[in-house]
Every structure is written in C-alpha cells, then in structure tokens.
Design a protein around this motif. Sequence first.
Motif, PDB file in Angstrom:
ATOM      1  N   ALA A   1     -12.287   7.575   4.574  1.00 30.74           N
ATOM      2  CA  ALA A   1     -11.786   7.567   3.197  1.00 30.74           C
ATOM      3  C   ALA A   1     -10.863   8.740   2.904  1.00 30.74           C
ATOM      4  O   ALA A   1      -9.985   8.642   2.035  1.00 30.74           O
ATOM      5  N   SER A   2     -11.018   9.838   3.612  1.00 28.28           N
ATOM      6  CA  SER A   2     -10.201  11.026   3.334  1.00 28.28           C
ATOM      7  C   SER A   2      -8.927  11.077   4.183  1.00 28.28           C
ATOM      8  O   SER A   2      -8.124  11.999   4.040  1.00 28.28           O
ATOM      9  N   ARG A   3      -8.723  10.075   5.031  1.00 29.37           N
ATOM     10  CA  ARG A   3      -7.503  10.008   5.837  1.00 29.37           C
ATOM     11  C   ARG A   3      -6.403   9.256   5.102  1.00 29.37           C
ATOM     12  O   ARG A   3      -6.672   8.332   4.334  1.00 29.37           O
TER      13      ARG A   3
ATOM     14  N   MET B   1      -8.033  -1.310   9.849  1.00 32.75           N
ATOM     15  CA  MET B   1      -8.509  -0.383   8.821  1.00 32.75           C
ATOM     16  C   MET B   1      -7.782  -0.616   7.504  1.00 32.75           C
ATOM     17  O   MET B   1      -8.385  -0.568   6.422  1.00 32.75           O
ATOM     18  N   ARG B   2      -6.497  -0.898   7.581  1.00 36.45           N
ATOM     19  CA  ARG B   2      -5.740  -1.188   6.360  1.00 36.45           C
ATOM     20  C   ARG B   2      -6.271  -2.455   5.696  1.00 36.45           C
ATOM     21  O   ARG B   2      -6.374  -2.535   4.466  1.00 36.45           O
ATOM     22  N   GLN B   3      -6.618  -3.438   6.518  1.00 35.85           N
ATOM     23  CA  GLN B   3      -7.183  -4.672   5.971  1.00 35.85           C
ATOM     24  C   GLN B   3      -8.484  -4.387   5.217  1.00 35.85           C
ATOM     25  O   GLN B   3      -8.746  -4.932   4.147  1.00 35.85           O
ATOM     26  N   ARG B   4      -9.318  -3.513   5.792  1.00 37.73           N
ATOM     27  CA  ARG B   4     -10.608  -3.220   5.157  1.00 37.73           C
ATOM     28  C   ARG B   4     -10.441  -2.433   3.858  1.00 37.73           C
ATOM     29  O   ARG B   4     -11.190  -2.640   2.897  1.00 37.73           O
ATOM     30  N   VAL B   5      -9.444  -1.540   3.808  1.00 43.16           N
ATOM     31  CA  VAL B   5      -9.212  -0.807   2.558  1.00 43.16           C
ATOM     32  C   VAL B   5      -8.665  -1.745   1.482  1.00 43.16           C
ATOM     33  O   VAL B   5      -9.024  -1.634   0.307  1.00 43.16           O
ATOM     34  N   LYS B   6      -7.804  -2.693   1.875  1.00 45.23           N
ATOM     35  CA  LYS B   6      -7.348  -3.712   0.912  1.00 45.23           C
ATOM     36  C   LYS B   6      -8.544  -4.497   0.378  1.00 45.23           C
ATOM     37  O   LYS B   6      -8.619  -4.820  -0.810  1.00 45.23           O
ATOM     38  N   MET B   7      -9.483  -4.809   1.269  1.00 45.07           N
ATOM     39  CA  MET B   7     -10.690  -5.525   0.873  1.00 45.07           C
ATOM     40  C   MET B   7     -11.502  -4.698  -0.128  1.00 45.07           C
ATOM     41  O   MET B   7     -11.978  -5.213  -1.145  1.00 45.07           O
ATOM     42  N   ALA B   8     -11.652  -3.403   0.128  1.00 43.13           N
ATOM     43  CA  ALA B   8     -12.396  -2.539  -0.781  1.00 43.13           C
ATOM     44  C   ALA B   8     -11.749  -2.499  -2.162  1.00 43.13           C
ATOM     45  O   ALA B   8     -12.438  -2.553  -3.187  1.00 43.13           O
TER      46      ALA B   8
ATOM     47  N   MET C   1       0.835  -1.197   0.000  1.00 46.11           N
ATOM     48  CA  MET C   1       0.000   0.000   0.000  1.00 46.11           C
ATOM     49  C   MET C   1       0.871   1.248   0.000  1.00 46.11           C
ATOM     50  O   MET C   1       2.074   1.185   0.278  1.00 46.11           O
ATOM     51  N   TYR C   2       0.270   2.382  -0.324  1.00 45.12           N
ATOM     52  CA  TYR C   2       0.974   3.656  -0.379  1.00 45.12           C
ATOM     53  C   TYR C   2       0.461   4.541   0.762  1.00 45.12           C
ATOM     54  O   TYR C   2      -0.642   5.078   0.703  1.00 45.12           O
ATOM     55  N   ASP C   3       1.296   4.682   1.785  1.00 39.73           N
ATOM     56  CA  ASP C   3       0.857   5.370   2.998  1.00 39.73           C
ATOM     57  C   ASP C   3       0.525   6.841   2.769  1.00 39.73           C
ATOM     58  O   ASP C   3      -0.204   7.438   3.548  1.00 39.73           O
ATOM     59  N   TYR C   4       1.064   7.451   1.693  1.00 39.19           N
ATOM     60  CA  TYR C   4       0.804   8.871   1.444  1.00 39.19           C
ATOM     61  C   TYR C   4      -0.545   9.109   0.761  1.00 39.19           C
ATOM     62  O   TYR C   4      -1.012  10.239   0.680  1.00 39.19           O
ATOM     63  N   LEU C   5      -1.188   8.029   0.264  1.00 40.22           N
ATOM     64  CA  LEU C   5      -2.520   8.158  -0.318  1.00 40.22           C
ATOM     65  C   LEU C   5      -3.572   8.067   0.766  1.00 40.22           C
ATOM     66  O   LEU C   5      -3.365   7.456   1.814  1.00 40.22           O
ATOM     67  N   THR C   6      -4.728   8.663   0.516  1.00 42.37           N
ATOM     68  CA  THR C   6      -5.874   8.417   1.387  1.00 42.37           C
ATOM     69  C   THR C   6      -6.485   7.071   1.007  1.00 42.37           C
ATOM     70  O   THR C   6      -6.222   6.546  -0.088  1.00 42.37           O
ATOM     71  N   GLY C   7      -7.315   6.521   1.896  1.00 39.26           N
ATOM     72  CA  GLY C   7      -7.990   5.266   1.570  1.00 39.26           C
ATOM     73  C   GLY C   7      -8.835   5.393   0.323  1.00 39.26           C
ATOM     74  O   GLY C   7      -8.866   4.488  -0.522  1.00 39.26           O
ATOM     75  N   GLY C   8      -9.524   6.525   0.199  1.00 39.85           N
ATOM     76  CA  GLY C   8     -10.353   6.747  -0.983  1.00 39.85           C
ATOM     77  C   GLY C   8      -9.545   6.802  -2.255  1.00 39.85           C
ATOM     78  O   GLY C   8      -9.944   6.236  -3.288  1.00 39.85           O
TER      79      GLY C   8
ATOM     80  N   ALA D   1     -18.834   2.706  -3.634  1.00 36.39           N
ATOM     81  CA  ALA D   1     -19.622   1.517  -3.283  1.00 36.39           C
ATOM     82  C   ALA D   1     -18.768   0.504  -2.528  1.00 36.39           C
ATOM     83  O   ALA D   1     -19.229  -0.110  -1.553  1.00 36.39           O
ATOM     84  N   ALA D   2     -17.513   0.316  -2.968  1.00 32.19           N
ATOM     85  CA  ALA D   2     -16.635  -0.641  -2.308  1.00 32.19           C
ATOM     86  C   ALA D   2     -16.302  -0.197  -0.891  1.00 32.19           C
ATOM     87  O   ALA D   2     -16.276  -1.002   0.048  1.00 32.19           O
ATOM     88  N   LEU D   3     -16.060   1.105  -0.702  1.00 31.75           N
ATOM     89  CA  LEU D   3     -15.774   1.636   0.639  1.00 31.75           C
ATOM     90  C   LEU D   3     -16.983   1.500   1.556  1.00 31.75           C
ATOM     91  O   LEU D   3     -16.849   1.203   2.750  1.00 31.75           O
TER      92      LEU D   3
END
Length: 305
Positions: free
Chosen positions: A124-126, A135-142, A85-92, A113-115
């Motif tokens: 999503a904006s963090r 939370m990282r696991q859930r964004v990978k899932m999305a 993952m890229y830590d400098y990106l937001t989840g969105g 929809a995935a989020l």
Amino acid sequence: MTTIEIRNTSRWFGNVVAVNDVTMDIGPGVTGLLGPNGAGKSTLIHMMSGFLAPSSGTVTLDGAPIWRNVESYRKIGLVPEREGMYDYLTGGEFVLANAELHGLPNPRAAAQAALETVEMTHAASRRIGTYSKGMRQRVKMASALVHQPDVLLLDEPFNGMDPRQRMHLMELLRRMGDDGRTVLFSSHILEEVEQLASHIEVIVAGRHAASGDFRRIRRLMTDRPHRYLVRSSDDRALAAALIADPSTSGIEVDTAEGALRVQAVDFARFTHQLPLLARAKGIRLLEVSPSDESLESVFSYLVAS
C-alpha cells in the motif's frame, strides 16, 4: 435483490454501432459476459456503470435510470479494463482518494479494509508506477470495493494476473455472489467463465447472442455445424461415403490442399462414423483437424442461430 435491467439498448459512436438492441437482466450472483474482443462488452459495462448514456433504450438499476443518477452510483463499483490510475500515488493513497470521493464517514478505515480484502496491504505504501499488472488490477479492485457496493462490474479483470492472484480473485467474486451481491465480469476466455459464472450472457458484434448457464451455452457451441479438414489415402472415395451419411451437410474436395473440407451437422455421429466408413472402404485417415474452432466462429454461429 439488486438487478440491472437493460431494455432494447443501443449505443453508437458516429456510424459505428457498438451495442445493438440488447435486452437482458443482471441479477444477484456471478454473471459472465462472454464474447470475442471488440464485441461491445466494454461499452455495455460502461452503460451499466453510468459512464455512458444509451443512444436508445434504457439501462436501469432496480427500475431507476443509471445515467446521471447519483444514488445509483453509490451502489455500483467498476473495475475497468483500461487503467485510469495515477502512477505517482501509492496504492493506499489511490484507494483512500476513492473512499473520500464517496464521502464515507471513515475513509481511512474503509480504504484499509478494501486493501486487506484484495491482499494488497503489504504494497500500500509503494507507488502505483512500480506495480506489476496484477498488482494494479488488485488496487483497482480495492478502489471499486471501498464503498461496499451492491453491484460490482469488472471488465476483463483477470488480465495480467498470475495463477495465485486469479484464484484469489475468483474466490472473492464467488463469496460476493454467494452473499447476494450482483457481480458481472466480462471475458473472452471460455474457461474463466466456466470456472466462475453461474449465469452467462453472450454478446457478439454488439448483439445479444445467447443466455443461460454454462451447460446450455456449451451445448449450443457443441451442437453447431463443425468444419473439418480431412486427408486420407483416397479423398474422393471417402467423400462419396461421407456425403451419403446424415451427419454431413456438405463436402468439398480441395485439390490445392489435397484434402476434403467437410461440414458436419451432427458432431457426435460424425466423429463416430468417420473411422467406421474409412475402415469399411479400406481408406487410411491421414489427418482429421477442425478448421473453425476459433472463438469468432463459435460466437458467429450463436448470433446466426
């Protein structure tokens, strides 16, 4: 029906054989890939997702090879154990980037929809660098769900999740399996697999060890020879009584430990007979403890059987 077919598949890295001549089918519903750490689960999942080529054998999706097959990739979502993952990106932004890479007609709507599906719209904006492990696991899932794949592959997906997050993910995977999607997740924890998977594949030391529903796998594990450490008021007299009983296949007097090491081949009979034999001989049982209850010993037995 979307099915992954694995036929006589091996994968090696130099002299190390990570997956050894595995044959199995992964079809619609939720399948658990069970095995101890280092068993080859991740390597197998990477071949199913098209990130690794088999060294020998085949891995196909509905009959078509997965490796270097763009059409297969469109049908597969992967949630890897390692975090690329890229830590400098937001989840969105991370999920949106995956939607755009898939060439979806409305990537922003798909990402949203995935989020929503994984309950991460609030964060999503963090930046991902501020996320907890769960939370990282859930964004990978999305990101894996953004293109609505027919097949979802998850490598140890519950690592780092709190109880509420685990329950939510389990319910989501159940719904996907009930909807006819092909879902496979790996785990080294029996309870996770028992709660979620309708079918189980067991892999140990790169080999396919067992296959079936949870009851069959649990029965295989329960019926294996069990080893016990037994301490009593008269170990030698107890050993003489136990060796004559068909529930045991071997007894060793461990003088250093001051105990008996007993191998029981009939688990149910042994646990019933031990206190009866001790009472009949006037022997007091001081300790009875299993000495081979680690996952590695259980899985090793399944490989050898």
